[in-house]
Design a protein around this motif. Structure first.
Motif, PDB file in Angstrom:
ATOM      1  N   PHE A 173       0.836  -1.204   0.000  1.00 57.96           N
ATOM      2  CA  PHE A 173       0.000   0.000   0.000  1.00 57.96           C
ATOM      3  C   PHE A 173       0.869   1.252   0.000  1.00 57.96           C
ATOM      4  O   PHE A 173       0.634   2.209  -0.755  1.00 57.96           O
ATOM      5  CB  PHE A 173      -0.915  -0.006   1.224  1.00 57.96           C
ATOM      6  N   ALA A 174       1.888   1.250   0.842  1.00 55.00           N
ATOM      7  CA  ALA A 174       2.755   2.421   0.938  1.00 55.00           C
ATOM      8  C   ALA A 174       3.525   2.648  -0.359  1.00 55.00           C
ATOM      9  O   ALA A 174       3.638   3.789  -0.840  1.00 55.00           O
ATOM     10  CB  ALA A 174       3.725   2.246   2.103  1.00 55.00           C
ATOM     11  N   ARG A 175       4.060   1.574  -0.940  1.00 54.67           N
ATOM     12  CA  ARG A 175       4.822   1.718  -2.183  1.00 54.67           C
ATOM     13  C   ARG A 175       3.952   2.247  -3.315  1.00 54.67           C
ATOM     14  O   ARG A 175       4.411   3.065  -4.131  1.00 54.67           O
ATOM     15  CB  ARG A 175       5.405   0.365  -2.589  1.00 54.67           C
ATOM     16  N   ASN A 176       2.710   1.821  -3.367  1.00 51.08           N
ATOM     17  CA  ASN A 176       1.830   2.155  -4.488  1.00 51.08           C
ATOM     18  C   ASN A 176       1.112   3.490  -4.312  1.00 51.08           C
ATOM     19  O   ASN A 176       0.432   3.944  -5.232  1.00 51.08           O
ATOM     20  CB  ASN A 176       0.798   1.038  -4.690  1.00 51.08           C
ATOM     21  N   SER A 177       1.226   4.092  -3.139  1.00 49.07           N
ATOM     22  CA  SER A 177       0.545   5.367  -2.896  1.00 49.07           C
ATOM     23  C   SER A 177       1.337   6.522  -3.494  1.00 49.07           C
ATOM     24  O   SER A 177       2.563   6.463  -3.629  1.00 49.07           O
ATOM     25  CB  SER A 177       0.369   5.592  -1.393  1.00 49.07           C
ATOM     26  N   ALA A 178       0.612   7.583  -3.815  1.00 45.86           N
ATOM     27  CA  ALA A 178       1.234   8.770  -4.409  1.00 45.86           C
ATOM     28  C   ALA A 178       1.786   9.690  -3.320  1.00 45.86           C
ATOM     29  O   ALA A 178       1.251   9.749  -2.211  1.00 45.86           O
ATOM     30  CB  ALA A 178       0.214   9.521  -5.255  1.00 45.86           C
ATOM     31  N   PRO A 179       2.833  10.428  -3.613  1.00 46.00           N
ATOM     32  CA  PRO A 179       3.332  11.421  -2.654  1.00 46.00           C
ATOM     33  C   PRO A 179       2.382  12.606  -2.568  1.00 46.00           C
ATOM     34  O   PRO A 179       1.554  12.804  -3.462  1.00 46.00           O
ATOM     35  CB  PRO A 179       4.680  11.831  -3.247  1.00 46.00           C
ATOM     36  N   PRO A 180       2.482  13.397  -1.514  1.00 44.60           N
ATOM     37  CA  PRO A 180       1.598  14.561  -1.390  1.00 44.60           C
ATOM     38  C   PRO A 180       1.950  15.619  -2.421  1.00 44.60           C
ATOM     39  O   PRO A 180       3.090  15.682  -2.896  1.00 44.60           O
ATOM     40  CB  PRO A 180       1.868  15.055   0.034  1.00 44.60           C
ATOM     41  N   PRO A 181       0.994  16.478  -2.783  1.00 49.38           N
ATOM     42  CA  PRO A 181       1.291  17.536  -3.755  1.00 49.38           C
ATOM     43  C   PRO A 181       2.271  18.553  -3.185  1.00 49.38           C
ATOM     44  O   PRO A 181       2.311  18.796  -1.981  1.00 49.38           O
ATOM     45  CB  PRO A 181      -0.087  18.172  -4.013  1.00 49.38           C
ATOM     46  N   ARG A 182       3.027  19.171  -4.059  1.00 51.34           N
ATOM     47  CA  ARG A 182       4.071  20.110  -3.669  1.00 51.34           C
ATOM     48  C   ARG A 182       3.522  21.280  -2.857  1.00 51.34           C
ATOM     49  O   ARG A 182       4.145  21.737  -1.899  1.00 51.34           O
ATOM     50  CB  ARG A 182       4.758  20.616  -4.933  1.00 51.34           C
ATOM     51  N   ASP A 183       2.345  21.775  -3.241  1.00 50.79           N
ATOM     52  CA  ASP A 183       1.806  22.986  -2.609  1.00 50.79           C
ATOM     53  C   ASP A 183       1.113  22.719  -1.279  1.00 50.79           C
ATOM     54  O   ASP A 183       0.620  23.651  -0.635  1.00 50.79           O
ATOM     55  CB  ASP A 183       0.852  23.714  -3.555  1.00 50.79           C
ATOM     56  N   LEU A 184       1.075  21.465  -0.828  1.00 49.17           N
ATOM     57  CA  LEU A 184       0.414  21.150   0.445  1.00 49.17           C
ATOM     58  C   LEU A 184       1.121  21.833   1.608  1.00 49.17           C
ATOM     59  O   LEU A 184       0.463  22.282   2.563  1.00 49.17           O
ATOM     60  CB  LEU A 184       0.378  19.633   0.666  1.00 49.17           C
ATOM     61  N   ALA A 185       2.434  21.940   1.549  1.00 48.33           N
ATOM     62  CA  ALA A 185       3.188  22.532   2.661  1.00 48.33           C
ATOM     63  C   ALA A 185       2.710  23.951   2.949  1.00 48.33           C
ATOM     64  O   ALA A 185       2.474  24.313   4.108  1.00 48.33           O
ATOM     65  CB  ALA A 185       4.678  22.522   2.344  1.00 48.33           C
ATOM     66  N   LYS A 186       2.554  24.765   1.915  1.00 51.12           N
ATOM     67  CA  LYS A 186       2.113  26.141   2.125  1.00 51.12           C
ATOM     68  C   LYS A 186       0.653  26.198   2.562  1.00 51.12           C
ATOM     69  O   LYS A 186       0.269  27.052   3.378  1.00 51.12           O
ATOM     70  CB  LYS A 186       2.301  26.953   0.839  1.00 51.12           C
ATOM     71  N   GLU A 187      -0.161  25.272   2.053  1.00 53.88           N
ATOM     72  CA  GLU A 187      -1.574  25.232   2.451  1.00 53.88           C
ATOM     73  C   GLU A 187      -1.722  24.977   3.949  1.00 53.88           C
ATOM     74  O   GLU A 187      -2.675  25.448   4.578  1.00 53.88           O
ATOM     75  CB  GLU A 187      -2.314  24.133   1.680  1.00 53.88           C
ATOM     76  N   LEU A 188      -0.768  24.244   4.528  1.00 57.64           N
ATOM     77  CA  LEU A 188      -0.857  23.864   5.938  1.00 57.64           C
ATOM     78  C   LEU A 188      -0.106  24.827   6.865  1.00 57.64           C
ATOM     79  O   LEU A 188       0.082  24.528   8.041  1.00 57.64           O
ATOM     80  CB  LEU A 188      -0.304  22.445   6.121  1.00 57.64           C
ATOM     81  N   GLU A 189       0.290  25.991   6.353  1.00 58.72           N
ATOM     82  CA  GLU A 189       1.020  26.928   7.194  1.00 58.72           C
ATOM     83  C   GLU A 189       0.158  27.429   8.350  1.00 58.72           C
ATOM     84  O   GLU A 189       0.603  27.488   9.498  1.00 58.72           O
ATOM     85  CB  GLU A 189       1.506  28.121   6.373  1.00 58.72           C
ATOM     86  N   PHE A 190      -1.073  27.831   8.054  1.00 57.89           N
ATOM     87  CA  PHE A 190      -1.996  28.336   9.072  1.00 57.89           C
ATOM     88  C   PHE A 190      -3.351  27.652   8.910  1.00 57.89           C
ATOM     89  O   PHE A 190      -3.830  27.471   7.786  1.00 57.89           O
ATOM     90  CB  PHE A 190      -2.201  29.847   8.935  1.00 57.89           C
ATOM     91  N   PRO A 191      -4.036  27.316  10.014  1.00 50.18           N
ATOM     92  CA  PRO A 191      -5.409  26.805   9.895  1.00 50.18           C
ATOM     93  C   PRO A 191      -6.373  27.848   9.308  1.00 50.18           C
ATOM     94  O   PRO A 191      -7.243  27.511   8.515  1.00 50.18           O
ATOM     95  CB  PRO A 191      -5.785  26.473  11.348  1.00 50.18           C
TER      96      PRO A 191
END
Length: 804
Positions: A407-425
């Protein structure tokens, strides 16, 4: 140690022999209870080999095949010993203890399944790490599987679980799927935290698994805060939580438990009777160092004696006894309050896979422990395992672990822009005036606050509101008013402060405890890290804590907790919001004569913490409006106030108005004439710098110059739009900065201006920063370190007359 214990035992025997009835009455237990409890003594070391003291028969027996003097033997503790201590120290009646005697074959098989799952999962992690699929730091739990077995056996999904960086197996035992955990370790979007946390930061809101914390012992106050949230739930909704028996569980090593955070949290747990279980994972190694080499008392379960908290130590190599004891202790915590469960065990791996393990005795101990103290092998060879289909369980578990890897091998990595989206709630431009209070907030407040107290606080609030209307309210009283209004508006808002009952130094928490009680308004011990940590635990569990710092420089004690608060929303993949507001007076005013420790630019120290919104306020209206917005924000916020202006600065406050958390304030605009004559300068400042700038404005204008005076009310995020607009008029900028030249606020702002507004500048940015030298007490020296209004006049003149 054993001789001391033996001499104490002889004295007890002598007293008991002289007056057995009186002795039994004096300690509140029967003679049989007393004798059973006396059998509970830990193993000791010998100069001729490792030996175990067995007080059952008064003899000494040699442990099997122990050749390294530094090794710890398996303790000689059986169920009768544990039963006796549970009866004596935990006051569990004999009749109640009887229900723990028997463990069904079905439950033993489930416990064995959990142990094997944990072992196979960690083995797979080790292999995946060596293959490069798992990166960063990773810490494995092999050899300690009886602990997750207890968690899976007796801890409920609603219980709050707070662990440290070696938490894979604790997460498995809490009910998180192996697939989600493995995917997190593989940095995939399907992981528990969408790949933001990794091995040391497993979180899952559905199962109440709350970390995964990487700094040793930081999890302890977070767990105390989580336990407080359970009590707060019961207070605010007594009817809906009538049958609530939830507890918080925190994991800590016996090496980590030497940290002062342990004593602080034991004190907090005892003081408020928190439903908090301390599980001490006693593997004898503080990282890899032999713990007795650095710690005098390794019997952590005895630490609670000073606080009236019972504790017990169990042999983690004995699965049935570990389950029995775990069930009894956990039931005790559900009914009575805090307890310590210390599990003596062995860690088969190094601190991490990359660990050379050069510490004394480590390699020999590991080899011996794998052969003699493997909890899985010990159970498999015991009579308790007879008749159980262990092979089928092992086969199924291996298939499950393989599935998690696939499952882990076949899963996709998170999108690049997720980091900035999670800066503030909450987005920086959120309008907090539009945020409604919780449903039934007024009814909850009326139900949980005594009528007399409610009338008194309403009268006081009305008095402060009158001062706000007639411009006589101070910064300190404006913040106090904002806090009281928000606590009345939202019952989930809570307060933590030192000297809280007396209003602290500036009355910011005044009347909070008198109104809302000790649970919603907690007077705290003198350690900011401790109560910031408790606030973090409350924030993760549905509450809005306000932390008042008597002086913001004291926040240095809480840097770890402040840092983790900033990271939490992102590290958990957006699962856990962190609505926590820290407020305090600080900064460095000219001639404040407080010396170096009280004059540090703590606002600059925390600028680099991700996920933190940082504001300043140099007037009552700014302090009031920003405080209300920060309390309503769903992320961590820090409001800095000017220590020397808290009571002297007064003004009008528009009641009920929340101010934005991403905007600077243009306090004065340079005249068009000055702009046209190229005699205007943009002045950026904050805290005491605002007062200093106002004090010399007339002098600046008298010289034919003028300024755009901008108060940096939001240090992070920085309002570059307002700054750029002003520089577009003046083409020159001076920063009156209340932080040091190196690493200060002005350095950051100057760099951003150079990067984003370079084309608008006629001259370099003029920084008026504090010198890097510590702020001295004597005014003659302090003038050379701290900038003030007179320095600003010179800077404006130099910029407008092309002297730089």
């Amino acid at each position: 140690d054993t001789l001391l214990r033996f001499s104490m035992l002889l004295r007890v025997v002598a007293i008991a022999a002289a007056a057995p009835a009186a002795f039994s009455l004096s300690i509140g237990v029967s003679a049989p209870q007393m004798w059973r409890a006396m059998r509970f003594f830990p193993a000791r070391m010998s100069t001729t080999g490792t030996e175990t003291v067995d007080f059952t028969l008064g003899s000494i027996r040699v442990q099997r095949d122990v050749t390294d003097e530094q090794m710890r033997p398996r303790p000689s503790i059986d169920w009768s010993d544990l039963r006796a201590r549970l009866e004596l120290e935990f006051r569990i009646p004999e009749a109640e203890l009887a229900k723990y005697d028997e463990i069904s074959k079905e439950d033993l098989l489930k416990a064995y399944e959990m142990m094997v799952l944990c072992r196979q999962f960690e083995n797979a992690c080790n292999q995946a790490y060596m293959q490069g699929n798992i990166r960063g730091f990773m810490h494995l739990d092999n050899g300690q599987e009886s602990i997750p077995a207890v968690i899976a056996d007796a801890i409920k999904p609603g219980d709050k679980k707070i662990s440290y960086y070696r938490e894979h197996t604790h997460a498995l035992a809490s009910g998180i799927s192996p697939e989600a955990i493995m995917a997190e370790l593989f940095a995939k979007d399907t992981g528990t935290c969408r790949g933001t946390g990794g091995s040391m930061h497993i979180y899952d809101k559905e199962t109440n698994f709350q970390g995964g914390w990487a700094l040793v012992c930081e999890q302890l106050p977070y767990a105390a805060g989580a336990a407080r949230s359970i009590l707060l739930d019961r207070q605010l909704d007594a009817a809906g939580t009538e049958d609530d028996d939830r507890i918080a569980v925190v994991f800590v090593g016996e090496g980590g438990a030497q940290n002062g955070r342990m004593a602080e949290c034991l004190n907090a747990a005892a003081k408020e009777k928190l439903p908090l279980l301390f599980i001490v994972i006693d593997n004898g190694r503080a990282i890899n160092t032999f713990t007795p080499d650095v710690a005098t008392n390794n019997n952590v379960y005895l630490q609670g004696q000073h606080y009236g908290i019972p504790g017990i130590k169990v042999d983690g190599g004995n699965l049935p006894d570990t389950l029995r004891t775990g069930r009894a202790v956990i039931d005790y915590v559900r009914k009575n309050g805090p307890a310590i469960l210390q599990v003596h065990t062995y860690r088969f791996q190094g601190h991490s896979p990359a660990d050379p393990e050069h510490e004394r005795g480590r390699k020999a101990e590991k080899k011996w422990a794998r052969e003699e103290c493997d909890p899985i092998k010990l159970f498999e060879s015991s009579a308790d395992a007879a008749g159980l289909d262990l092979d089928s369980v092992s086969k199924a578990v291996k298939a499950q672990v393989k599935s998690s890897l696939d499952f882990a091998r076949n899963s996709a990595p998170p999108p690049r822009d997720l980091a900035k989206e999670l800066e503030f709630p909450d987005k920086p431009d959120t309008d907090y005036n539009l945020r409604p209070p919780p449903a039934d907030a007024a009814l909850i407040t009326a139900r949980t606050v005594q009528p007399e107290a409610l009338n008194a606080v309403n009268e006081y609030v009305t008095e402060l509101q009158g001062k706000a209307k007639d411009s006589s309210i101070s910064i300190a009283d404006a913040v106090n008013l904002a806090c009281l209004e928000e606590m009345l508006r939202d019952p989930t808002t809570v307060m933590h402060a030192e000297d809280l009952q007396a209003g602290s130094s500036y009355n910011i928490p005044k009347m909070t405890q008198q109104t809302f009680g000790t649970l919603r308004a907690a007077d705290e011990i003198i350690d900011e890290g401790h109560f910031i940590g408790k606030a973090l635990g409350e924030g993760m569990n549905g509450y809005r804590p306000i932390v008042e710092l008597m002086n913001t420089n004291f926040g240095i004690y809480g840097m770890a907790e402040i840092s983790s608060a900033g990271n939490t929303y992102a590290t958990t993949g957006g699962q856990f919001e962190m609505p926590m507001t820290i407020i305090g007076a600080g900064g460095t005013a000219p001639n404040q004569a407080l010396g170096a420790e009280h004059s540090q630019p703590f606002h600059a120290y925390v600028m680099g913490i991700p996920g933190l919104k940082i504001g300043t306020a140099a007037s009552p209206d700014a302090a009031y409006g920003i405080t209300k917005s920060m309390i309503r924000d769903n992320g961590p916020c820090f409001l800095f106030l000017p220590v020397k202006m808290m009571k002297e600065s007064k003004g009008f406050v528009p009641l009920g108005e929340c101010l934005p958390l991403n905007k600077a304030a243009l306090l004065h605009s340079a005249s068009e004439s000055a702009v046209q004559q190229r005699k205007s300068v943009t002045v950026l400042t904050y805290l005491h710098g605002v007062k200093e700038a106002w004090s010399v404005l007339d002098d600046i204008k008298a010289e034919g110059m003028d300024i755009d005076l901008i108060e940096l009310r939001s240090l992070k995020p920085l309002d570059m739009e307002t700054i750029r607009s002003s520089i577009g008029r003046t083409n020159k900028v001076a920063i009156l900065d209340e932080s040091t030249q190196s690493g200060g606020v002005g350095a950051t702002v100057s760099a951003l201006i150079s990067e984003q507004c370079f084309d608008l500048l006629d001259a370099p940015v003029y920084r008026l920063s504090m010198d890097d030298a510590p702020v001295p007490y004597a005014s003659s020296m302090e003038q050379a370190v701290v900038k003030r209004g007179s320095d600003l006049i010179q800077a404006v003149y130099a910029l407008t007359h092309k002297q730089i």
